[in-house]
Design a protein around this motif. Structure first.
Motif, PDB file in Angstrom:
ATOM      1  N   ILE A  13      90.332   1.447 -20.694  1.00  0.00           N
ATOM      2  CA  ILE A  13      90.134   0.360 -21.647  1.00  0.00           C
ATOM      3  C   ILE A  13      89.474  -0.830 -20.965  1.00  0.00           C
ATOM      4  CG2 ILE A  13      91.355  -1.370 -23.031  1.00  0.00           C
ATOM      5  CD1 ILE A  13      93.345   0.858 -23.772  1.00  0.00           C
ATOM      6  N   GLN A  14      89.911  -1.152 -19.746  1.00  0.00           N
ATOM      7  CA  GLN A  14      89.281  -2.245 -19.003  1.00  0.00           C
ATOM      8  C   GLN A  14      87.832  -1.917 -18.654  1.00  0.00           C
ATOM      9  OE1 GLN A  14      90.424  -5.279 -18.316  1.00  0.00           O
ATOM     10  NE2 GLN A  14      92.341  -4.850 -19.385  1.00  0.00           N
ATOM     11  N   LYS A  15      87.572  -0.643 -18.340  1.00  0.00           N
ATOM     12  CA  LYS A  15      86.206  -0.228 -18.034  1.00  0.00           C
ATOM     13  C   LYS A  15      85.309  -0.360 -19.260  1.00  0.00           C
ATOM     14  CE  LYS A  15      83.586   3.647 -16.109  1.00  0.00           C
ATOM     15  NZ  LYS A  15      83.664   5.058 -15.660  1.00  0.00           N
ATOM     16  N   GLU A  16      85.812   0.071 -20.431  1.00  0.00           N
ATOM     17  CA  GLU A  16      85.049  -0.076 -21.671  1.00  0.00           C
ATOM     18  C   GLU A  16      84.798  -1.545 -21.980  1.00  0.00           C
ATOM     19  OE1 GLU A  16      86.815   1.938 -24.926  1.00  0.00           O
ATOM     20  OE2 GLU A  16      86.558   3.930 -24.065  1.00  0.00           O
ATOM     21  N   LYS A  17      85.813  -2.368 -21.783  1.00  0.00           N
ATOM     22  CA  LYS A  17      85.661  -3.799 -22.034  1.00  0.00           C
ATOM     23  C   LYS A  17      84.586  -4.392 -21.128  1.00  0.00           C
ATOM     24  CE  LYS A  17      88.248  -8.143 -21.977  1.00  0.00           C
ATOM     25  NZ  LYS A  17      89.556  -8.778 -21.665  1.00  0.00           N
ATOM     26  N   SER A  18      84.581  -3.995 -19.856  1.00  0.00           N
ATOM     27  CA  SER A  18      83.573  -4.489 -18.912  1.00  0.00           C
ATOM     28  C   SER A  18      82.165  -4.057 -19.329  1.00  0.00           C
ATOM     29  CB  SER A  18      83.897  -3.980 -17.512  1.00  0.00           C
ATOM     30  OG  SER A  18      82.897  -4.370 -16.594  1.00  0.00           O
ATOM     31  N   ASN A  19      82.011  -2.800 -19.746  1.00  0.00           N
ATOM     32  CA  ASN A  19      80.697  -2.315 -20.174  1.00  0.00           C
ATOM     33  C   ASN A  19      80.214  -3.032 -21.434  1.00  0.00           C
ATOM     34  OD1 ASN A  19      80.536  -0.499 -18.059  1.00  0.00           O
ATOM     35  ND2 ASN A  19      81.386   1.193 -19.224  1.00  0.00           N
ATOM     36  N   LEU A  20      81.131  -3.285 -22.361  1.00  0.00           N
ATOM     37  CA  LEU A  20      80.752  -4.020 -23.579  1.00  0.00           C
ATOM     38  C   LEU A  20      80.330  -5.441 -23.244  1.00  0.00           C
ATOM     39  CD1 LEU A  20      83.480  -2.812 -26.109  1.00  0.00           C
ATOM     40  CD2 LEU A  20      81.029  -2.337 -26.200  1.00  0.00           C
ATOM     41  N   GLU A  21      81.019  -6.052 -22.288  1.00  0.00           N
ATOM     42  CA  GLU A  21      80.636  -7.408 -21.881  1.00  0.00           C
ATOM     43  C   GLU A  21      79.249  -7.417 -21.234  1.00  0.00           C
ATOM     44  OE1 GLU A  21      83.776  -8.697 -19.376  1.00  0.00           O
ATOM     45  OE2 GLU A  21      85.101  -9.273 -21.035  1.00  0.00           O
ATOM     46  N   ILE A  22      78.950  -6.390 -20.450  1.00  0.00           N
ATOM     47  CA  ILE A  22      77.613  -6.307 -19.834  1.00  0.00           C
ATOM     48  C   ILE A  22      76.541  -6.187 -20.906  1.00  0.00           C
ATOM     49  CG2 ILE A  22      76.113  -4.827 -18.443  1.00  0.00           C
ATOM     50  CD1 ILE A  22      78.519  -4.231 -16.673  1.00  0.00           C
ATOM     51  N   ILE A  23      76.804  -5.344 -21.922  1.00  0.00           N
ATOM     52  CA  ILE A  23      75.821  -5.170 -22.998  1.00  0.00           C
ATOM     53  C   ILE A  23      75.643  -6.456 -23.790  1.00  0.00           C
ATOM     54  CG2 ILE A  23      75.352  -3.949 -25.157  1.00  0.00           C
ATOM     55  CD1 ILE A  23      76.754  -1.520 -23.927  1.00  0.00           C
ATOM     56  N   ASN A  24      76.765  -7.083 -24.174  1.00  0.00           N
ATOM     57  CA  ASN A  24      76.700  -8.248 -25.067  1.00  0.00           C
ATOM     58  C   ASN A  24      76.287  -9.529 -24.346  1.00  0.00           C
ATOM     59  OD1 ASN A  24      77.544  -6.731 -27.297  1.00  0.00           O
ATOM     60  ND2 ASN A  24      79.693  -7.029 -26.807  1.00  0.00           N
ATOM     61  N   ASP A  25      76.720  -9.676 -23.074  1.00  0.00           N
ATOM     62  CA  ASP A  25      76.486 -10.934 -22.365  1.00  0.00           C
ATOM     63  C   ASP A  25      75.283 -10.908 -21.447  1.00  0.00           C
ATOM     64  OD1 ASP A  25      78.789 -11.783 -23.607  1.00  0.00           O
ATOM     65  OD2 ASP A  25      80.084 -11.400 -21.880  1.00  0.00           O
ATOM     66  N   GLN A  26      74.807  -9.703 -21.095  1.00  0.00           N
ATOM     67  CA  GLN A  26      73.715  -9.625 -20.123  1.00  0.00           C
ATOM     68  C   GLN A  26      72.472  -8.923 -20.680  1.00  0.00           C
ATOM     69  OE1 GLN A  26      75.117  -8.137 -16.304  1.00  0.00           O
ATOM     70  NE2 GLN A  26      77.148  -9.004 -16.646  1.00  0.00           N
ATOM     71  N   ILE A  27      72.651  -7.708 -21.169  1.00  0.00           N
ATOM     72  CA  ILE A  27      71.477  -6.923 -21.577  1.00  0.00           C
ATOM     73  C   ILE A  27      70.877  -7.448 -22.871  1.00  0.00           C
ATOM     74  CG2 ILE A  27      70.691  -4.627 -22.238  1.00  0.00           C
ATOM     75  CD1 ILE A  27      72.789  -3.465 -20.377  1.00  0.00           C
ATOM     76  N   ASN A  28      71.704  -7.637 -23.899  1.00  0.00           N
ATOM     77  CA  ASN A  28      71.178  -8.082 -25.200  1.00  0.00           C
ATOM     78  C   ASN A  28      70.498  -9.456 -25.137  1.00  0.00           C
ATOM     79  OD1 ASN A  28      71.986  -5.698 -26.370  1.00  0.00           O
ATOM     80  ND2 ASN A  28      73.861  -6.529 -27.244  1.00  0.00           N
TER      81      ASN A  28
END
Length: 264
Positions: A13-28
């Motif tokens: 769950i923490q790993k998924e949260k980290s990946n979502l943060e990378i997508i939403n806060d960095q890539i997008n």
């Protein structure tokens, strides 16, 4: 088992949260600014062409000045800040691609500034040399460079989207793993419960069997103490054992039969 399941779920769950943060806060956000950079390049090409071929188009001239002096520097600083913040763009090849895009933009704007310097007033437009040189710069430098630059930015946008897709795939794989582990833990929990019930039931049956066996062993001993008129009650032969009530006919009969004594 429960503790292992909890630790496993927390990790994914923490790993998924980290990946979502990378997508939403960095890539997008980078994708949004790269799309704005593409639009800025198209606008600069259009404004520079209007500057050369439309002498009276003052709004295009103002917009080109603002684009080069304000819009592009602000957008560049925003992208640099995002790239420095992002963990995704630390690779040297990625940094080299970004720097190449920025350098190409500045070369493009350099040629546009040359056009702006050559054609400033009515007399410059009436000067055949300046007009020809400006047209030549548009055809040989501005338009080709703008096209190449658009392709560079577009390739980087595609790369950025592919990175996002990989993170989304990783999130999906982690979700599948969580579901598989939950199913496995549920299955093991059912097996554990069934085994516990079987163990408890077996112990209860064994306890009943043990009590039944003890009862059967005691039956022969208990049957000796049944008292009817013909029963034999064991006793010792010493005098203290003869303690029956003489008024009881059964006791009298038993005592007299065994001792050979008449009490009549």
């Amino acid at each position: 088992m429960v503790i292992f399941n909890a630790i496993f779920n927390i990790y994914f769950i923490q790993k998924e949260k980290s990946n979502l943060e990378i997508i939403n806060d960095q890539i997008n956000p980078v994708n949004v600014n790269l799309n704005q950079l593409q639009f800025l390049i198209v606008r600069s090409k259009m404004y520079a062409t209007n500057w050369v071929y439309l002498q009276a188009e003052e709004e295009s001239k103002r917009n080109l000045n603002k684009l080069i002096s304000e819009d592009y520097p602000n957008l560049k600083n925003a992208l640099i800040a995002q790239f420095n913040f992002s963990k995704v763009f630390f690779q040297k090849a990625t940094q080299d691609s970004i720097n190449h895009i920025f350098n190409s933009c500045e070369v493009l704007f350099h040629y546009q500034r040359l056009i702006m310097g050559k054609l400033q007033d009515f007399s410059d437009y009436n000067n055949p040399t300046k007009k020809f040189e400006s047209e030549e710069l548009i055809e040989s430098e501005v338009l080709p460079r703008a096209k190449i630059l658009q392709d560079l930015v577009n390739r980087f946008v595609i790369f950025n989207r592919s990175v996002s897709v990989n993170y989304i795939k990783e999130i999906k794989n982690d979700s599948d793993k969580i579901m598989q582990i939950l199913f496995l833990m549920s299955f093991l929990m059912i097996i554990f419960v069934l085994a516990s019930v079987y163990f408890i039931y077996s112990n209860i049956n064994n306890s009943h069997s043990f009590k039944f066996c003890n009862y059967n062993l005691l039956l022969p001993q208990l049957s000796v103490f049944k008292t009817d008129e013909n029963a034999i009650i064991p006793f010792k032969t010493n005098e203290s054992d003869v303690g029956y009530d003489l008024t009881d006919r059964k006791s009298t009969r038993l005592n007299s039969s065994h001792l050979g004594i008449s009490y009549a």
